[in-house]
Design a protein around this motif. Structure first.
Motif, short mmCIF file in Angstrom:
data_model
loop_
_atom_site.label_atom_id
_atom_site.label_comp_id
_atom_site.label_asym_id
_atom_site.label_seq_id
_atom_site.Cartn_x
_atom_site.Cartn_y
_atom_site.Cartn_z
N ARG A 66 14.12 -5.55 15.03
CA ARG A 66 14.39 -4.11 14.89
C ARG A 66 15.50 -3.84 13.87
O ARG A 66 15.45 -2.85 13.16
N GLN A 85 13.93 -3.95 10.54
CA GLN A 85 13.14 -2.72 10.38
C GLN A 85 14.04 -1.57 9.94
O GLN A 85 13.71 -0.82 9.01
N THR A 115 14.20 0.50 6.19
CA THR A 115 14.18 1.96 6.12
C THR A 115 15.40 2.48 5.38
O THR A 115 15.30 3.37 4.54
N THR A 131 8.45 2.39 8.63
CA THR A 131 8.28 0.94 8.69
C THR A 131 7.98 0.54 10.12
O THR A 131 8.73 0.88 11.03
N PHE A 151 6.30 -2.91 12.57
CA PHE A 151 6.10 -4.35 12.49
C PHE A 151 4.99 -4.80 13.42
O PHE A 151 4.67 -4.15 14.40
N TYR A 180 5.89 -6.72 8.33
CA TYR A 180 6.47 -5.38 8.27
C TYR A 180 5.56 -4.52 7.41
O TYR A 180 5.35 -4.81 6.24
#
Length: 126
Positions: A70, A73, A77, A90, A92, A107
């Protein structure tokens, strides 16, 4: 032996549940899929990923941690937002290989519309 495992993903939580304790799960392949019809987006985002991916916590062969998935991720962004993509998305995918204790990541990056401003001139009373 063939162990059984379960991968549970919710908006807030990622859980890997194993029936038997064994080796820790590590990151296998980590890939990035750019979802855009604009060739310049692919080039620009690929370059951003190359420049920054060594700083991310999700690295091949490191131990798998959902917090790191996370975090990466969010970093993707943030990089997109800071580089002309004001509304990126985005998400995953995790592919778990039980026998090898490896979790591969993809991703999926939808950068949205690229925006840029021209010259900005600020004037005052003085």
């Amino acid at each position: 032996y063939n162990r059984k495992s379960k991968l549970i993903i919710t908006k807030e939580t990622l859980l890997l549940i194993f029936d038997k304790e064994n080796y820790p799960v590590t990151y296998g392949e980590i890939n990035f899929r750019i979802i855009s019809d604009v060739e310049e987006d692919h080039e620009h985002i690929t370059e951003l990923i190359k420049e920054n991916k060594d700083y991310w916590k999700t690295q091949i062969n490191n131990r798998f941690r959902d917090k790191e998935v996370r975090s990466t991720q969010k970093q993707i962004t943030r990089y997109l937002t800071q580089n002309g993509y004001p509304d990126p998305n985005t998400v995953f995918e995790i592919n778990l290989n039980d026998q090898r204790s490896v979790a591969s990541l993809v991703y999926n990056i939808d950068p949205g519309q690229y925006c840029r401003f021209g010259e900005v001139i600020v004037t005052g009373n003085d």
